[in-house]
Scaffold this motif. Sequence first.
Motif, PDB file in Angstrom:
ATOM      1  N   ARG A 118      -2.970  -1.411   5.331  1.00 36.91           N
ATOM      2  CA  ARG A 118      -1.847  -1.486   6.267  1.00 36.91           C
ATOM      3  C   ARG A 118      -0.697  -2.144   5.525  1.00 36.91           C
ATOM      4  O   ARG A 118      -0.889  -2.757   4.478  1.00 36.91           O
ATOM      5  CB  ARG A 118      -2.212  -2.293   7.521  1.00 36.91           C
ATOM      6  CG  ARG A 118      -2.508  -3.764   7.247  1.00 36.91           C
ATOM      7  CD  ARG A 118      -3.038  -4.493   8.472  1.00 36.91           C
ATOM      8  NE  ARG A 118      -3.181  -5.920   8.242  1.00 36.91           N
ATOM      9  CZ  ARG A 118      -4.196  -6.496   7.600  1.00 36.91           C
ATOM     10  NH1 ARG A 118      -5.170  -5.746   7.117  1.00 36.91           N
ATOM     11  NH2 ARG A 118      -4.252  -7.794   7.443  1.00 36.91           N
ATOM     12  N   SER A 149      -1.750   1.842   8.744  1.00 33.80           N
ATOM     13  CA  SER A 149      -0.665   1.527   9.671  1.00 33.80           C
ATOM     14  C   SER A 149       0.617   1.188   8.917  1.00 33.80           C
ATOM     15  O   SER A 149       0.612   0.344   8.011  1.00 33.80           O
ATOM     16  CB  SER A 149      -1.060   0.355  10.572  1.00 33.80           C
ATOM     17  OG  SER A 149      -2.183   0.685  11.355  1.00 33.80           O
ATOM     18  N   ARG A 190      -1.537   6.011   9.561  1.00 31.01           N
ATOM     19  CA  ARG A 190      -2.909   5.811  10.024  1.00 31.01           C
ATOM     20  C   ARG A 190      -3.592   7.161  10.257  1.00 31.01           C
ATOM     21  O   ARG A 190      -3.033   8.058  10.874  1.00 31.01           O
ATOM     22  CB  ARG A 190      -2.915   4.992  11.313  1.00 31.01           C
ATOM     23  CG  ARG A 190      -4.291   4.533  11.690  1.00 31.01           C
ATOM     24  CD  ARG A 190      -4.318   3.702  12.961  1.00 31.01           C
ATOM     25  NE  ARG A 190      -5.703   3.456  13.324  1.00 31.01           N
ATOM     26  CZ  ARG A 190      -6.462   4.333  13.984  1.00 31.01           C
ATOM     27  NH1 ARG A 190      -5.950   5.477  14.379  1.00 31.01           N
ATOM     28  NH2 ARG A 190      -7.722   4.058  14.251  1.00 31.01           N
TER      29      ARG A 190
END
Length: 369
Positions: free
Chosen positions: A202, A233, A260
């Motif tokens: 992420r 993400s 994602r």
Amino acid sequence: MKRIVHIITGLGSGGAEHMLYKLLKYSDNERYYHEVISLMDEGVYGSKIEGLGIKLHCLNLNSSNIISSILRSRKIAKNFDIVDTWLYHADILGFIIAKILLRKKLIWNVRHSNLDKDANKSTTLKIVKINSILSKYVNLITYNSNKALENHIKFGYVDKNSEIIPNGFELDKFNFSLEDRLRVRQELGLKEDGKPIITVGRWDIQKDYYTLLRALNELNNHNTKFKMIMVGSDLDYSNVELVELIDKYNLKDNMILLGRRDDVPALLSAADIYVSSSLGESFSNAIGEAMACEMPCVVTDVGDSKLMVGDTGKVVQAGDYMEMSKELFYYINNTVLERNIDARNRVIENYGIEKITKLFEDIWCDLVY
């Protein structure tokens, strides 16, 4: 039947959330009954947890409902044998519920390793300091890496009632698939004249994508053919800071930003090299999953990443973009690079999810006589 209520800060796409889900999935439901309290909302994993038949309570905690949330949590937890908490904020709430209000057995699960000031928010470190004071009253603290245990003891956590339980991996889900490889490579337009590199995570300061892009810039400067697949993400083209970095290093033609995705095993099968540029990991789910998919990995020497890959991959110092580019170059230019069966075997031998779940179940049994 032993009853465990798990309290977690949130149910987003992080490693702790993923590990809790896997633990619930593989736990013996004839011997253990579970419920979950999320301090926030259901996030990514809420529906998956409920899909296991496990009851989920979302507090949607904010400054106006702190007292009511504590009282609600107390009501939920009073009929359980163990309060089992995940992540620092949940550790504090769990302490209030288990030790102050209910006199219950309490387990903290620590999933973080790097406590350096420049790699954490100041508020996070303040909470860690509070927890270090409270830690002497906790029945058991599990850490998912040796480095996490070492760093938290240095920070003031008590050096007793501690267990190291690494993350576990679903080996039937994370494995190499030639069918997926061919399909995804066609989908992404990957050609044979450049090995695709992949990273899964992420957008976060701990992941240090700045160093990764500097390493990729070095490869580009040497006319190395490659594609960099970034999954997770905020790893997409809406991330202005990331796009500016890509433009700065003239890497636009090399990058595939997917954000994602739910088909990570297939993406790992499609790529040839895994890279982790993190400043801080405890025990990386992403590295273990890449190894399970038979990938050679280039990782930074943080947390237990070096221990994980052993002699099946390459290890560089955190922040060393030159060394990272050198090791990536080694794999990219290895004309006979094949899938890394030794990496998968290392995961099978040490980190299968059934084996790891049994370790958690053993500590639950030890706490509830």
